[in-house]
Design a protein around this motif. Structure first.
Motif, PDB file in Angstrom:
ATOM      1  N   THR A  21       0.851  -1.182   0.000  1.00 55.05           N
ATOM      2  CA  THR A  21       0.000   0.000   0.000  1.00 55.05           C
ATOM      3  C   THR A  21       0.893   1.241   0.000  1.00 55.05           C
ATOM      4  N   TRP A  22       0.521   2.181  -0.859  1.00 51.07           N
ATOM      5  CA  TRP A  22       1.372   3.358  -1.043  1.00 51.07           C
ATOM      6  C   TRP A  22       1.573   4.137   0.240  1.00 51.07           C
ATOM      7  N   ASN A  23       0.505   4.297   1.019  1.00 57.42           N
ATOM      8  CA  ASN A  23       0.662   5.154   2.200  1.00 57.42           C
ATOM      9  C   ASN A  23       1.690   4.565   3.157  1.00 57.42           C
ATOM     10  N   ARG A  24       1.701   3.227   3.254  1.00 52.36           N
ATOM     11  CA  ARG A  24       2.675   2.601   4.141  1.00 52.36           C
ATOM     12  C   ARG A  24       4.093   2.763   3.606  1.00 52.36           C
ATOM     13  N   VAL A  25       4.225   2.636   2.291  1.00 51.57           N
ATOM     14  CA  VAL A  25       5.554   2.797   1.700  1.00 51.57           C
ATOM     15  C   VAL A  25       6.073   4.207   1.985  1.00 51.57           C
ATOM     16  N   TYR A  26       5.199   5.184   1.762  1.00 53.62           N
ATOM     17  CA  TYR A  26       5.613   6.569   1.997  1.00 53.62           C
ATOM     18  C   TYR A  26       5.990   6.790   3.458  1.00 53.62           C
ATOM     19  N   ILE A  27       5.182   6.226   4.345  1.00 53.09           N
ATOM     20  CA  ILE A  27       5.433   6.485   5.767  1.00 53.09           C
ATOM     21  C   ILE A  27       6.724   5.800   6.208  1.00 53.09           C
ATOM     22  N   LEU A  28       6.983   4.623   5.644  1.00 53.31           N
ATOM     23  CA  LEU A  28       8.238   3.937   5.953  1.00 53.31           C
ATOM     24  C   LEU A  28       9.427   4.809   5.523  1.00 53.31           C
ATOM     25  N   VAL A  29       9.359   5.296   4.292  1.00 55.00           N
ATOM     26  CA  VAL A  29      10.446   6.134   3.792  1.00 55.00           C
ATOM     27  C   VAL A  29      10.538   7.414   4.622  1.00 55.00           C
ATOM     28  N   PHE A  30       9.372   7.993   4.892  1.00 62.12           N
ATOM     29  CA  PHE A  30       9.310   9.243   5.647  1.00 62.12           C
ATOM     30  C   PHE A  30       9.969   9.075   7.017  1.00 62.12           C
ATOM     31  N   SER A  31       9.668   7.981   7.685  1.00 62.19           N
ATOM     32  CA  SER A  31      10.219   7.787   9.028  1.00 62.19           C
ATOM     33  C   SER A  31      11.739   7.683   8.958  1.00 62.19           C
ATOM     34  N   LEU A  32      12.237   7.001   7.915  1.00 61.81           N
ATOM     35  CA  LEU A  32      13.695   6.894   7.799  1.00 61.81           C
ATOM     36  C   LEU A  32      14.319   8.259   7.528  1.00 61.81           C
ATOM     37  N   VAL A  33      13.654   9.056   6.696  1.00 63.40           N
ATOM     38  CA  VAL A  33      14.184  10.388   6.398  1.00 63.40           C
ATOM     39  C   VAL A  33      14.220  11.234   7.669  1.00 63.40           C
ATOM     40  N   VAL A  34      13.114  11.207   8.402  1.00 62.63           N
ATOM     41  CA  VAL A  34      13.064  11.994   9.641  1.00 62.63           C
ATOM     42  C   VAL A  34      14.162  11.538  10.588  1.00 62.63           C
ATOM     43  N   PHE A  35      14.312  10.223  10.676  1.00 58.82           N
ATOM     44  CA  PHE A  35      15.329   9.687  11.578  1.00 58.82           C
ATOM     45  C   PHE A  35      16.716  10.182  11.170  1.00 58.82           C
ATOM     46  N   LEU A  36      17.018  10.058   9.874  1.00 65.30           N
ATOM     47  CA  LEU A  36      18.358  10.447   9.424  1.00 65.30           C
ATOM     48  C   LEU A  36      18.593  11.940   9.635  1.00 65.30           C
ATOM     49  N   LEU A  37      17.566  12.745   9.357  1.00 64.06           N
ATOM     50  CA  LEU A  37      17.701  14.178   9.587  1.00 64.06           C
ATOM     51  C   LEU A  37      18.036  14.463  11.041  1.00 64.06           C
ATOM     52  N   LEU A  38      17.348  13.757  11.907  1.00 61.98           N
ATOM     53  CA  LEU A  38      17.547  13.981  13.331  1.00 61.98           C
ATOM     54  C   LEU A  38      18.977  13.597  13.730  1.00 61.98           C
ATOM     55  N   VAL A  39      19.426  12.468  13.213  1.00 64.98           N
ATOM     56  CA  VAL A  39      20.795  12.038  13.513  1.00 64.98           C
ATOM     57  C   VAL A  39      21.787  13.083  13.014  1.00 64.98           C
ATOM     58  N   LEU A  40      21.510  13.615  11.801  1.00 60.10           N
ATOM     59  CA  LEU A  40      22.396  14.643  11.257  1.00 60.10           C
ATOM     60  C   LEU A  40      22.400  15.876  12.146  1.00 60.10           C
ATOM     61  N   ILE A  41      21.205  16.276  12.570  1.00 56.31           N
ATOM     62  CA  ILE A  41      21.131  17.477  13.418  1.00 56.31           C
ATOM     63  C   ILE A  41      21.944  17.272  14.689  1.00 56.31           C
ATOM     64  N   LEU A  42      21.802  16.122  15.274  1.00 57.84           N
ATOM     65  CA  LEU A  42      22.472  15.902  16.552  1.00 57.84           C
ATOM     66  C   LEU A  42      23.976  15.734  16.390  1.00 57.84           C
ATOM     67  N   ASN A  43      24.399  15.165  15.271  1.00 53.44           N
ATOM     68  CA  ASN A  43      25.817  14.851  15.131  1.00 53.44           C
ATOM     69  C   ASN A  43      26.597  15.841  14.289  1.00 53.44           C
ATOM     70  N   ARG A  44      25.914  16.651  13.487  1.00 53.47           N
ATOM     71  CA  ARG A  44      26.644  17.454  12.518  1.00 53.47           C
ATOM     72  C   ARG A  44      26.372  18.953  12.638  1.00 53.47           C
ATOM     73  N   THR A  45      25.534  19.353  13.587  1.00 51.95           N
ATOM     74  CA  THR A  45      25.264  20.792  13.678  1.00 51.95           C
ATOM     75  C   THR A  45      25.742  21.325  15.021  1.00 51.95           C
ATOM     76  N   PRO A  46      25.983  22.626  15.092  1.00 55.59           N
ATOM     77  CA  PRO A  46      26.382  23.218  16.379  1.00 55.59           C
ATOM     78  C   PRO A  46      25.336  22.979  17.460  1.00 55.59           C
ATOM     79  N   LEU A  47      24.056  23.052  17.051  1.00 58.15           N
ATOM     80  CA  LEU A  47      23.005  22.824  18.044  1.00 58.15           C
ATOM     81  C   LEU A  47      23.133  21.413  18.603  1.00 58.15           C
TER      82      LEU A  47
END
Lengths: 375, 429, 538
Positions: free
Chosen positions: C383-409
């Motif tokens: 189902t498309w919505n699940r595929v999108y949400i799976l991808v979305f969750s990974l993107v959010v996760f990676l962004l968060l990891v980047l923020i925590l590990n790669r930004t001054p904040l």
């Protein structure tokens, strides 16, 4: 406002009046005694037309508060004195309640709507053929009473045995107690479990031969609850003031140090936890005949959190504070749900926030501070 | 600042205590009507609307001059979706506020919880929701559908009109779906459906991850025989269920889903496009055109000040219940519970779909049954209806435990009379 | 109006001579004009007649009807194919396919359909599509017709086969004919059909072959049965494989929801040590933001949803900062008390939503590109919505990891989490960092709420149903460890879905909880223990 950096760094000093000058405790006993004398009098002796008459509704309500107060004491004992923040104490409360409910279910006998002498109504209409094995024995109070103590006690023993031995502490412990009560809730919701599913157990008729719908029985239940609360309080107070209790408080303040001194920390925690669970079970058993229903909703993790909040509102680490908090919050709930049915959650929510932020020691702590400053 | 706040709070609390004592001694110039519906917690979604419905009915009755020359006064309490609190609030209404009648409850467990209270205090409860039956209390009037007024006609329709051969009975694990599915299973087997063509499945309350369940239904339905899903899924679990159905392309043409707990109000919270054509069985639909219904909808929109709000089956049940109560009070000439209960059986009042609702001796009412197909605007097109009304049957004929039991509060004075043993069991009051 | 009635009358009179009980116009315009007044039985007859007439405009009209885009004007009963924009309808004349201006939606009435009719519409459209220039459309049409084979359709398909040049469409037609041949009288024809179908995996082929493979009573030819058994077995091997794959996907998808719900908490609870019971309500705010955005842009469902991601981040994030500044900051070092205060806040927020949006659930529409199935092949679809949400969750996760590990904040956040006093000594404005960290975690919760709005109820109880699970996920993964949260969420999701087919939904969940309790006993600090403020508690 002073910023407190680390957990465990600043601990509220154990109340100076831990054993000797237990002023709050004396007030508690006095109020309880007064209630135990006045309530039956105002309900049974004063005619209904009089303004002083106490309706049976109020008596039952007070009885319910008493059982909640007992539960709050049980939570305060492990949280306030030992630092174990349990978010699953209503599991023990509900198990005690279910044991009592099963007894009262069996007491209905052939007076159920289907007239089946053995099976409770909910089993008849879901086509159960025989009574499940764990329902046997509950027709006698002599069996049910130990079960009320054993069911929560054994669960607490098994759970605590593993948890404290593995040195699960802090939020981890809180969360797995929550998982425990959540799992039990889901299990009891299942109709296949044979505990009546979502509907739970209802339609109780009598308890030990006393008709549950009579005013005198209600007053009796109130008195038993008040008595149990008094005894429970005395027992907890005794434990807290004993050598055992001092070790427990040492564990709360510095677990590792206590262990290094040579105390078997896990054993102290375990027995305190089991005792507290049994107390919660008794509270549940007293609660069920007064409200007339026990259902899996009682296991809900939210309920456990609420109990912790009663203790916090009243003031933890004092026992009588727990009683005060339980009665006060539940009274507020009773009153607000009728007086402000649309917006009462705002008031309740605000109460919780204000108390935790501005009264870290709860109402008792605040009063003590004021009285201390005044004298 | 905080101490001042606290002092005010304590004062307010003390004042509250005083109020509590004083409220019992209020003037007796109104008739009090209790409203016992959850306004917070999980059931608020469904029950708030019913509270508003009763307030609207009371409002209208007062505009007509009240009842027996007195104004009606609503006493609203919030049992907060908490079942023991339902019992507490019920006795508060009956003992403290001394209400003449209570309109309330939604879930079966809340009704079970308040039942002993109503019997003990001799109150009168109007219960407006379709339920599993197997109950008839002297103190309760059941204005919702019994299983024979909803479940069985819907299955009949699917079997005869849609030629369904294979059945999925999907429900939330609580007493209403359990009982309804037991009845339906017995009924289907009696009609010659083979056991392997029936799949029964239960999920917990508030279930939200329907992927596997819907995949299972899809597979069961792909066996080449026309398959229908009979859904007794409750409240919150429906939205994710229908979303998953839509996404997994379970189309109404191939595998129609007929729901017993999904009405206009539930659909107003869903994107209905993928659901078009699925079915629901009720005793009322907002889309049914009658002058009474048009007037009711108009009145509702004016009262609630929102022209988009829907009307639903349980609202109609409250409408019928309220009118029945008014008629009974007028007939008895008093709000005395015993006299009103005696006056009620046999009374008739128009329902909103052009028929008459008659209160039977078993405290259930007669209702027409409608099957509706979901439209893309969240309303239903009626595709089938019973000829005339169906009398509500408290005790199902398809359950072995209850087929010999009968309820009759007029001649037998018993809610569960066993016609074989000639006994009336379990009566306390 | 009168004119139309007159026209209808004339129409009726012109056809009244036929002995048919329901007189039907004979030409396309007449059929169209009769639509608004027809009942469902008459509509069926009209569709059948339109299909027989086979005018090309009919296909457009029928497809629009199936799509609920066929409306009749109240004033004159004229039928239009419509496209809705901002409450106005863009009208298209069904006869010449040209634009016919616009009209207000209220002036039109939809030409309704029901299940039986929609089924007929699909079959009819397939008959038109059989002659479509696009070979993919033709193939899809054959598939549609295959579900409901009768003599007429078989004849039509045989005729189509002779014309068909495209390999794929040819193949589909052969399969359809073979399915039909399975019921032929000639044993050789049947055997050939079974052989032809070997290797096909579609469900209807399977259903057609299955009886031949098992029932020896009806099929006496042994070679034929052996062939059928072989074909069925081939399908079953693939079926089992894809079923396992599907379960895995279900698990990952459930896991992605858990990760989304928990990941904000991994910041507020895991990194800051605040037991944030209002986390669920912050997600709820995000979901309501999605609802409000869609209300603001009612005709751009997809864009509104995309925009609501940053909007929800802002709304929930600001709410989080407000909570931190007004309540939580007084409670640092007392993590257990943050639980109580935030619980009170969660009650207030729930009731606030009830007061503002009513206690009813709100409907958040799913954009076209997120709904429906991604049909990978006959046996496997996602189902498309699940595929999108799976991808979305990974993107959010990676962004968060980047923020925590790669930004001054992120650096400051980690510094404050590890040693507040030292961080402050180094010149980090800890109060600001606290507020921002809490806002970040809350904002992520809001983003998760947008995703949840596509899966479940948007109502006041939304937060309640996820809060317990979120805490479990964070604790299981190890407080203070983002990767732990990811692995624990995905792991719990997959385990849950693996158990579900055997144990049922409830028992599966109970087993997962029991497993979790046992696991914490074995490893009291979760999968990936890490030091942090919360981890150093008593």
């Amino acid at each position: 406002m002073i910023r407190i950096m680390r957990l465990g760094q600043v601990r509220h000093a154990a109340p100076a009046a831990a054993s000797g000058g237990d002023f709050g405790g004396r007030v508690f006993y006095a109020v309880l005694l007064a209630a135990a004398l006045l309530v039956p009098l105002l309900n049974l002796a004063v005619p209904e037309s009089s303004a002083l008459h106490l309706s049976t509704y109020t008596v039952t309500l007070l009885g319910k508060y008493m059982s909640y107060a007992l539960l709050a004491i049980a939570v305060d004992l492990v949280w306030g004195y030992c630092g174990i923040l349990t978010l699953g104490h209503t599991a023990f409360f509900a198990l005690g309640g279910y044991a009592m409910g099963m007894y009262m279910m069996r007491q209905i006998g052939s007076r159920g709507v289907y007239g089946d002498p053995l099976l409770p109504d909910f089993m008849v209409f879901l086509n159960w053929k025989a009574l499940p094995w764990y329902w046997h024995g509950f027709d006698s109070f002599a069996f049910a009473l130990p079960m009320i103590l054993l069911a929560p006690g054994l669960l607490a023993l098994a759970f605590g045995w593993f948890a404290f031995r593995s040195r699960v502490t802090g939020v981890y412990l809180s969360i797995i107690t929550q998982a425990l009560t959540y799992a039990l809730m889901l299990a009891f919701f299942r109709n296949e479990m044979g505990f009546g599913g979502n509907n739970g157990l209802t339609d109780f008729k009598d308890l030990l031969g006393f008709d549950l719908h009579r005013d005198s029985t209600r007053v009796g239940l109130f008195l038993v609850s008040a008595g149990a609360l008094g005894l429970g309080y005395a027992a907890c107070r005794h434990i807290a003031a004993s050598r055992f209790g001092r070790v427990v408080q040492a564990i709360r303040d510095a677990e590792s140090r206590t262990r290094f001194i040579g105390y078997r920390v896990e054993n102290y925690k375990l027995w305190l936890f089991v005792f507290s669970a049994v107390l919660a079970g008794i509270a549940g058993a007293l609660y069920v005949p007064q409200v007339g229903i026990i259902n899996p909703g009682e296991f809900a993790p939210i309920n456990s959190i609420e109990v912790v909040i009663w203790v916090a509102v009243g003031g933890r680490n004092t026992l009588y504070g727990a009683v005060l908090g339980a009665v006060l919050v539940n009274f507020a709930k009773t009153w607000l749900t009728a007086a402000l049915p649309e917006v009462w959650l705002y008031a309740l929510g605000a109460l919780f926030v204000v108390v935790t932020v501005f009264l870290p020691q709860g109402i008792v702590g605040f009063l003590r501070q004021r009285l201390g400053a005044g004298s | 600042m905080n101490t001042k706040y606290l002092r005010n709070r304590l004062l307010a609390g003390a004042a509250a205590l005083g109020l509590l004592a004083a409220s019992a001694a209020q003037a007796e110039d109104t008739i009090k009507v209790g409203v016992l519906h959850s306004l917070s917690g999980t059931m608020a979604i469904s029950e708030t609307t019913l509270k508003d419905t009763i307030l609207m009915m009371i409002d209208e009755q007062n505009k007509k001059g009240g009842l027996l020359g007195k104004k009606l006064e609503a006493v609203v309490v919030d049992p907060a979706s908490n079942w023991p609190l339902f019992a507490e609030k019920a006795s508060e209404l009956l003992e403290k506020d001394k209400v003449a009648v209570v309109f309330g409850c939604w879930t079966s467990v809340s009704r079970k919880s308040v039942l002993p209270v109503f019997e003990k205090d001799d109150g009168l409860l109007f219960y407006p929701v379709q339920y599993e039956g197997e109950e008839s209390s002297r103190n309760v009037i059941y204005t919702g559908a019994a299983p024979n007024q909803q479940a069985i006609p819907a299955v009949d329709y699917l079997m005869k009109e849609i030629k369904v051969k294979r059945w999925v009975l999907e429900g939330t694990d609580y007493v209403y779906p359990r009982t309804t599915n037991k009845i339906l299973e017995a009924y289907l087997k009696a009609k010659g459906v083979k056991p392997e063509d029936i799949m029964i499945n239960y999920t917990p309350f508030g279930f939200s991850d329907w992927q596997s369940e819907v995949a299972k239904i899809k597979q069961f339905g792909s066996a080449g025989k026309k398959t229908a899903v009979v859904s007794t899924i409750n409240g919150d679990a429906n939205v994710p269920f229908y979303k998953e159905l839509g996404n997994q392309k379970i189309s109404a043409e191939d595998n129609p889903v007929v729901a017993y707990s999904v009405g206009e109000e539930e659909l107003s919270g869903v994107d209905t496009k993928p659901l078009v054509g699925h079915l629901a069985a009720w005793n009322y639909f907002e889309s049914i055109k009658t002058p009474a219904n048009d007037a009711f909808i108009k009145q509702w929109h004016e009262f609630i000040k929102n022209p988009k709000r829907t009307t639903t089956d349980p609202m109609e049940a409250h409408y019928i219940g309220f009118n029945l109560w008014v008629k009974a009070v007028e007939k008895a000439g008093t709000t005395n519970t015993d006299k009103v209960i005696d006056a009620l059986p046999g009374l008739e009042t128009p329902n909103l779909t052009g028929g008459m609702a008659k209160l039977l001796p078993n405290h259930h009412i007669t209702k027409p049954v409608y099957i509706g197909e979901i439209r893309d605007d969240g309303q239903f097109d009626v595709v089938w209806q019973t000829k005339g009304t169906v009398p509500g049957d408290a005790w199902s004929d398809y359950l072995p435990g209850s087929k010999d039991i009968e309820a009759d509060w007029v001649t037998l004075k018993c809610g569960n009379y066993n016609t074989v043993t000639k006994k009336c069991a379990g009566q306390n009051f | 109006m009168l004119l139309v009635l007159l026209a209808l009358c004339l129409l009726w009179m012109s056809t009244a001579r036929a002995d048919d009980a329901a007189p039907l116009p004979v030409d396309f315009p007449g059929l169209v004009a009769a639509l608004p007044q027809a009942d469902f039985a008459a509509k069926q007859a009209i569709v059948t007649r339109m299909t027989e007439l086979h005018v090309p405009q009919a296909r457009v009209l029928l497809a629009a009807w199936l799509d609920n885009r066929l409306e009749s004007r109240r004033s004159d009963g004229k039928v239009f194919v419509v496209e809705e924009h901002d409450g106005t309808l863009v009208l298209v004349d069904p006869f010449d396919g040209k634009g016919a201006g616009e009209g207000a939606a209220d002036d039109f009435e939809r030409v309704r359909s029901n299940n039986a009719l929609r089924k007929l519409l699909k079959v009819s459209i397939a008959q038109f599509d059989l002659k479509d220039p696009d070979p993919r459309v033709r193939a899809a049409a054959v598939r549609q017709m295959r579900r409901d084979l009768d003599e007429d359709t078989v004849t039509a398909l045989r005729a189509a086969l002779t014309q068909e040049k495209d390999g794929r469409a040819q193949h589909e037609i052969r399969v359809a004919l073979a399915v039909s041949d399975l019921g032929a009288g000639d044993a050789a024809v049947r055997l050939a059909a079974v052989r032809a179908l070997d290797g096909e995996t579609a469900a209807d082929v399977y259903n057609a072959l299955k009886p031949l493979a098992q029932d020896s009573g009806t099929e006496s030819d042994a070679s034929m049965r052996a062939a059928a058994i072989g074909a069925v077995r081939h399908i079953e091997v693939w079926r089992n494989f894809y079923e396992a794959l599907e379960t895995l996907f279900f698990g990952l998808s459930l896991g992605s929801v858990l990760v989304l719900a928990a990941i904000g908490l991994a910041i507020t609870f895991g990194v800051m040590g605040v037991i944030n019971m209002a986390h669920g309500e912050l997600m709820m705010l995000g979901a309501y933001t999605a609802y409000v955005m869609q209300q603001l842009m009612p005709h751009h469902v997809g864009a509104a949803l995309l925009l609501s991601v940053p909007a929800a981040f802002l709304v929930s994030g600001l709410a989080g900062v407000a909570i931190e500044r007004t309540v939580v900051r007084y409670l640092y070092g007392r993590p257990l008390e943050t639980l109580l205060a935030t619980f009170g806040l969660s009650l207030i927020m729930q009731q606030l939503v009830r007061s503002v949006f009513s206690p009813l659930n709100r409907s958040v529409a799913t954009p076209e590109w997120m709904s429906g199935l991604w049909q990978v092949n006959d046996l496997f679809s996602l189902t498309w919505n699940r595929v999108y949400i799976l991808v979305f969750s990974l993107v959010v996760f990676l962004l968060l990891v980047l923020i925590l590990n790669r930004t001054p904040l992120g650096l400051k956040v980690r510094a404050v989490a590890q040693n507040r006093g030292m961080a402050r000594a180094m010149g980090v404005r800890t109060e600001r960092v606290d507020a921002l960290t809490f806002g970040l975690g809350s904002g992520i919760a809001g983003v998760a709420g947008v995703a949840l709005s596509q899966l479940t109820n948007v109502g006041p109880n939304l937060g309640q149903s996820y809060i317990v699970d979120s805490f479990m996920v964070v604790v299981f993964g190890g407080v203070g460890n983002l990767w732990g949260t990811l692995i624990s969420g995905m792991g719990l999701g997959v385990v849950n879905k693996l158990l579900e087919p055997y144990a049922g939904a409830v028992i599966a969940k109970i087993l997962v909880l029991v497993f979790l309790i046992m696991f914490i006993q074995r490893r009291p600090r979760g999968l990936f223990p890490q030091k942090g403020r919360a981890a150093e508690g008593t």
